[in-house]
Design a protein around this motif. Structure first.
Motif, PDB file in Angstrom:
ATOM      1  N   ILE A 182      -2.374  -3.224 -11.108  1.00  0.00           N
ATOM      2  CA  ILE A 182      -2.617  -2.682  -9.769  1.00  0.00           C
ATOM      3  C   ILE A 182      -2.395  -1.174  -9.807  1.00  0.00           C
ATOM      4  O   ILE A 182      -1.262  -0.698  -9.937  1.00  0.00           O
ATOM      5  CB  ILE A 182      -1.690  -3.349  -8.732  1.00  0.00           C
ATOM      6  CG1 ILE A 182      -1.981  -4.854  -8.665  1.00  0.00           C
ATOM      7  CG2 ILE A 182      -1.881  -2.714  -7.356  1.00  0.00           C
ATOM      8  CD1 ILE A 182      -1.040  -5.626  -7.768  1.00  0.00           C
ATOM      9  N   ASN A 185     -10.253 -10.489  -4.826  1.00  0.00           N
ATOM     10  CA  ASN A 185      -9.060 -10.638  -5.656  1.00  0.00           C
ATOM     11  C   ASN A 185      -8.402  -9.281  -5.928  1.00  0.00           C
ATOM     12  O   ASN A 185      -9.085  -8.268  -6.061  1.00  0.00           O
ATOM     13  CB  ASN A 185      -9.408 -11.277  -7.002  1.00  0.00           C
ATOM     14  CG  ASN A 185      -9.987 -12.667  -6.850  1.00  0.00           C
ATOM     15  OD1 ASN A 185      -9.329 -13.549  -6.314  1.00  0.00           O
ATOM     16  ND2 ASN A 185     -11.202 -12.862  -7.319  1.00  0.00           N
ATOM     17  N   SER A 186      -7.097  -9.286  -6.030  1.00  0.00           N
ATOM     18  CA  SER A 186      -6.414  -8.089  -6.497  1.00  0.00           C
ATOM     19  C   SER A 186      -6.581  -8.022  -8.004  1.00  0.00           C
ATOM     20  O   SER A 186      -6.923  -9.028  -8.648  1.00  0.00           O
ATOM     21  CB  SER A 186      -4.923  -8.146  -6.156  1.00  0.00           C
ATOM     22  OG  SER A 186      -4.258  -9.123  -6.949  1.00  0.00           O
ATOM     23  N   TYR A 206     -14.380  -7.661  -8.725  1.00  0.00           N
ATOM     24  CA  TYR A 206     -13.098  -8.194  -8.283  1.00  0.00           C
ATOM     25  C   TYR A 206     -13.215  -9.042  -7.016  1.00  0.00           C
ATOM     26  O   TYR A 206     -12.347  -9.879  -6.755  1.00  0.00           O
ATOM     27  CB  TYR A 206     -12.101  -7.048  -8.056  1.00  0.00           C
ATOM     28  CG  TYR A 206     -11.685  -6.373  -9.336  1.00  0.00           C
ATOM     29  CD1 TYR A 206     -10.509  -6.729  -9.979  1.00  0.00           C
ATOM     30  CD2 TYR A 206     -12.478  -5.397  -9.925  1.00  0.00           C
ATOM     31  CE1 TYR A 206     -10.126  -6.127 -11.173  1.00  0.00           C
ATOM     32  CE2 TYR A 206     -12.116  -4.796 -11.117  1.00  0.00           C
ATOM     33  CZ  TYR A 206     -10.935  -5.166 -11.737  1.00  0.00           C
ATOM     34  OH  TYR A 206     -10.574  -4.564 -12.915  1.00  0.00           O
ATOM     35  N   ASN A 233       0.833  -1.202   0.000  1.00  0.00           N
ATOM     36  CA  ASN A 233       0.000   0.000   0.000  1.00  0.00           C
ATOM     37  C   ASN A 233       0.869   1.254   0.000  1.00  0.00           C
ATOM     38  O   ASN A 233       1.844   1.341   0.752  1.00  0.00           O
ATOM     39  CB  ASN A 233      -0.919   0.007   1.224  1.00  0.00           C
ATOM     40  CG  ASN A 233      -1.868  -1.179   1.219  1.00  0.00           C
ATOM     41  OD1 ASN A 233      -2.528  -1.452   0.223  1.00  0.00           O
ATOM     42  ND2 ASN A 233      -1.928  -1.896   2.335  1.00  0.00           N
TER      43      ASN A 233
END
Length: 352
Positions: free
Chosen positions: A291, A320-321, A317, A125
């Motif tokens: 991402i 899930n990423s 999503y 992050n």
């Protein structure tokens, strides 16, 4: 001190890791900083005063074990004191292993840790506006200068001659400078990083409808068919405003032309990162599987804005990423309709 920075990847990655070189010169002003990259990425590094030598990892080193061995021996003979590996794959692992450097810094991976004297765990992050792609790279410098105030924005250094050449190209093509001029990253680096053609055409229609802007297309020579397909899907009025024959002959020429544009709009990738590095506003459409938090650097909802399907349809999503759904990228694009983007796009056009 002799330092080697390694980043054997795409243009955006090489540009991002150039911040390591820039900051090494701040930490060690008298050091020699060399940068190991693939040949096609060199244009984003030209004229950078913080890089003393650009070392090329040639394609021949992949094809011939003997050529690779000779290259690795040549690296060892340079006698580096410090090696920073921002790539962390087999090729760079070999360079680190052969370098003979006392200090070897790279990202933490349990199966390659023994190659490095220091490793850094990547963060997921972002902590700052720079995004994790840049933050993780700068974290490789943390043990070298724990209290240093590092510069987190990549820079591309254009010469006055290049800037003038970009303007001359636009003048030669009779660009009307009384209107907004936008560079369009019209095709992504691959199909699963390209906003669907019809959707892109509708986006371009909206831009011209909004402010009658002049549009330039950025694409690789091998992508001309795709670029023209998108052009053909646009409304006649939009087509009139697209100067499709103004095509950059090189990356440096693209940069010199983009320098005179009001903004760059389009698919996320190297073009967006390059535009930011010459301080151009950007409106970025992220691929459905990338991402966003890694690469949406310096967003401020005004001069740098990005959109991702997950922003509008998070339920698609689940837990899930985005990257975990890479194989579903094209299917997810079907949900990324232009109407989702228009509010942010119109605001961006008003500001830029």
């Amino acid at each position: 001190m002799k330092i080697l920075v390694i980043q054997q990847k795409m243009i955006g990655d090489v540009l991002a890791s150039s911040v390591i070189c820039n900051n090494l010169k701040l930490i060690y002003p008298d050091s020699q900083v060399d940068y190991l990259v693939y040949p096609f990425t060199v244009p984003v590094l030209e004229n950078n005063p913080n890089i003393d030598n650009i070392i090329l990892f040639e394609d021949a080193y992949r094809k011939s074990k003997l050529a690779l061995f000779k290259f690795l021996i040549a690296i060892r003979k340079r006698k580096y004191d410090l090696v920073i590996d921002a790539y962390g794959k087999l090729e760079s692992n070999l360079v680190v292993a052969f370098s003979g450097a006392k200090t070897r810094i790279g990202f933490y991976k349990p199966y390659t840790n023994y190659l490095y004297s220091e490793t850094v765990k990547e963060i997921i992050n972002p902590i700052t506006e720079a995004g994790t792609a840049l933050e993780n790279r700068l974290n490789l410098l943390a043990t070298l200068a724990p209290n240093a105030k590092l510069k987190n924005k990549p820079r591309i250094f254009l010469t006055e001659k290049e800037i003038a050449n970009g303007k001359a190209i636009l003048v030669k093509n009779k660009i009307d400078f009384s209107k907004k001029l936008y560079m369009i990253s019209v095709v992504g680096s691959s199909k699963n990083k390209t906003y669907p053609f019809l959707f892109m055409a509708k986006l371009l229609d909206k831009i011209v409808e909004k402010n009658q802007a002049i549009l330039l297309f950025n694409y690789m020579p091998s992508q001309e068919k795709e670029a023209r397909a998108i052009f053909d899907l646009c409304q006649p009025k939009t087509q009139e405003n697209i100067k499709i024959n103004v095509v950059s002959g090189s990356i440096r020429e693209f940069l010199s032309i983009t320098y005179h544009c009001d903004a760059l709009i389009g698919n996320e990738g190297g073009a967006v990162n390059m535009a930011k590095a010459i301080n151009k506003p950007t409106f970025t459409i992220f691929s459905t599987w990338i991402i966003k938090e890694a690469w949406n650097s310096f967003e401020n909802e005004k001069s740098n804005v990005s959109v991702h399907l997950k922003d509008f349809r998070p339920e698609l999503y689940g837990q899930n990423s985005a990257k975990e759904l890479k194989n579903e990228a094209l299917k997810l694009y079907e949900f990324f309709i232009p109407n989702l983007l228009f509010t942010k796009l119109e605001s961006f056009l008003e500001n830029n």
